[in-house]
Design a protein around this motif. Structure first.
Motif, short mmCIF file in Angstrom:
data_model
loop_
_atom_site.label_atom_id
_atom_site.label_comp_id
_atom_site.label_asym_id
_atom_site.label_seq_id
_atom_site.Cartn_x
_atom_site.Cartn_y
_atom_site.Cartn_z
N UNK A 1 0.83 -1.21 0.00
CA UNK A 1 0.00 0.00 0.00
C UNK A 1 0.86 1.26 0.00
N UNK A 2 0.41 2.25 -0.74
CA UNK A 2 1.13 3.52 -0.81
C UNK A 2 0.29 4.66 -0.29
N UNK A 3 0.77 5.85 -0.50
CA UNK A 3 0.05 7.03 -0.04
C UNK A 3 -1.21 7.23 -0.87
N UNK A 4 -2.26 7.77 -0.23
CA UNK A 4 -3.52 8.09 -0.90
C UNK A 4 -4.14 6.87 -1.58
N UNK A 5 -3.96 5.71 -0.99
CA UNK A 5 -4.58 4.51 -1.52
C UNK A 5 -3.91 3.94 -2.76
N UNK A 6 -2.73 4.41 -3.09
CA UNK A 6 -2.03 3.90 -4.27
C UNK A 6 -1.31 2.60 -4.00
N UNK A 7 -0.60 2.14 -5.00
CA UNK A 7 0.15 0.90 -4.90
C UNK A 7 1.63 1.20 -5.10
N UNK A 8 2.48 0.47 -4.38
CA UNK A 8 3.93 0.63 -4.50
C UNK A 8 4.58 -0.75 -4.49
N UNK A 9 5.84 -0.77 -4.91
CA UNK A 9 6.67 -1.97 -4.80
C UNK A 9 8.04 -1.55 -4.29
N UNK A 10 8.72 -2.49 -3.65
CA UNK A 10 10.10 -2.26 -3.23
C UNK A 10 11.03 -2.65 -4.37
N UNK A 11 11.93 -1.75 -4.73
CA UNK A 11 12.90 -1.99 -5.80
C UNK A 11 14.30 -1.86 -5.23
#
Length: 383
Positions: free
Chosen positions: A303-313
């Motif tokens: 989960x990211x900010x403002x309901x977005x999606x993230x990945x660890x790179x």
């Protein structure tokens, strides 16, 4: 008086030693606290490799783009085969012959009928000219002259018909030899010498030199995911380490009633290399839409900010982590398509992202627990 002074001296010395000991202990703790953190092992993958693994693959066979069944235009007894299956032929090369005697007799009969028609036409023309003179002298009636005109025109039509019949018979006599319509390879043979064949009965199948394709069968489920012109990659059983480029050229409009699959042809590019007919091949197709996007495992999405999606790179320069916002498509059974925000060769942490933090030093490994080198060393493939 000396004993109290000695006692005070000893107490002061003990206090000093205790102070030094505490200082050394605190210094040791400080050095331990300042020791660098050991890199944390993390499982990584590349989005491009995930997308490649999700490609659908289909077994197929190398076929010619143009496969023509060759047959005689007339029936007769096959007296000679001049080539066999697997032979390479050129345009106009004789392939087989049937008994020509009957065809020659038919041609001779047509010529005789033509000669008779021409003789009758010459007589009708002479009679017409003679009766024309008698009409001018008013020695015969006009109706008699009309009859001669009709006989003349009928004889003229008979000559045209007989000439056409003679031409047909002459052509049929030439059909006793089966010729190759184009250059190619004889893919199969369906008749033997001595066999009586009918007109149009296949004798050979000719595979033309106009291109090579892979014949495959697409499943009924998800057929809408494949389109004409869609790119594909082909591997041969004899050369599994080489991938040839191709495109979908043809998809059947209806499913096969027995297998419930759609016959399809994947055309190899012109510079795809030398392939032989009948070779086993495997076609890799990336379906259209989100299924063609880069993909990451479900566990890689955080989960990211403002309901977005993230990945660890993993940063390839120093092996530290950074959080990258991504735009994803509909979730699949085990992977997620990434529409934007990620490079194809990025090292994405595939699991355990909730235990990581920004800038953390990690030791990436692949699914076989092999280290993935980062930094100045070149990165190897991640499976």
């Amino acid at each position: 008086m000396l004993r109290p002074a000695l006692l005070l001296h000893r107490r002061a010395r003990s206090a000093c030693l205790l102070t030094v000991g505490l200082a050394m202990t605190m210094a040791g703790c400080t050095r331990e606290a300042a020791a660098p953190e050991a890199p944390r092992p993390v499982l990584v993958t590349r989005p491009a490799d995930m997308a490649a693994r999700d490609q659908a693959s289909f077994a197929g066979e190398i076929r010619a783009r143009e496969e023509s069944p060759l047959a005689f235009q007339v029936g007769g007894r096959l007296i000679r085969r001049l080539v066999d299956a697997g032979a390479r032929v050129e345009q106009g090369q004789p392939l087989a012959e049937i008994e020509p005697a009957d065809l020659r007799l038919q041609a001779q009969s047509a010529q005789a009928q033509l000669a008779a028609a021409e003789a009758e036409y010459a007589r009708a023309r002479t009679d017409r000219a003679r009766y024309a003179q008698l009409v001018d002298q008013q020695l015969v009636s006009r109706s008699t002259m009309d009859a001669q005109d009709a006989a003349y025109r009928a004889a003229q039509a008979q000559v045209r018909a007989a000439r056409a019949q003679a031409d047909v018979a002459g052509n049929q006599a030439g059909y006793a030899r089966l010729l190759a319509p184009r250059a190619g390879v004889i893919a199969s043979r369906q008749a033997e010498a001595g066999e009586v064949v009918a007109a149009g009965q296949p004798i050979y199948t000719l595979a033309g030199d106009d291109g090579r394709e892979v014949a495959i069968a697409l499943p009924e489920l998800g057929i809408e995911r494949y389109r004409l012109g869609q790119p594909a990659q082909i591997t041969l059983w004899s050369r599994p380490d080489v991938r040839l480029a191709g495109t979908i050229r043809e998809i059947a409009a209806a499913a096969d009633p027995q297998t419930r699959t759609y016959a399809a042809r994947v055309a190899l590019d012109a510079d795809a290399g030398d392939v032989e007919l009948g070779q086993s091949a495997r076609v890799f197709l990336a379906p259209a839409g989100d299924d063609r996007a880069l993909r990451v495992p479900l566990a890689a999405i955080q989960p990211g900010a403002d309901g977005g999606k993230t990945v660890w790179v993993v940063d390839p320069g120093d092996g530290t982590l950074r959080r990258v916002p991504v735009e994803t498509g509909p979730y699949g059974a085990s992977t997620v398509p990434v529409r934007a925000g990620l490079d194809a060769d990025a090292l994405v942490v595939a699991a355990g992202g909730h235990l990581l933090r920004e800038g953390q030093l990690v030791a990436p490994v692949d699914r076989d627990n092999r280290p993935v080198r980062v930094g100045s060393a070149a990165q190897g493939p991640v499976k």
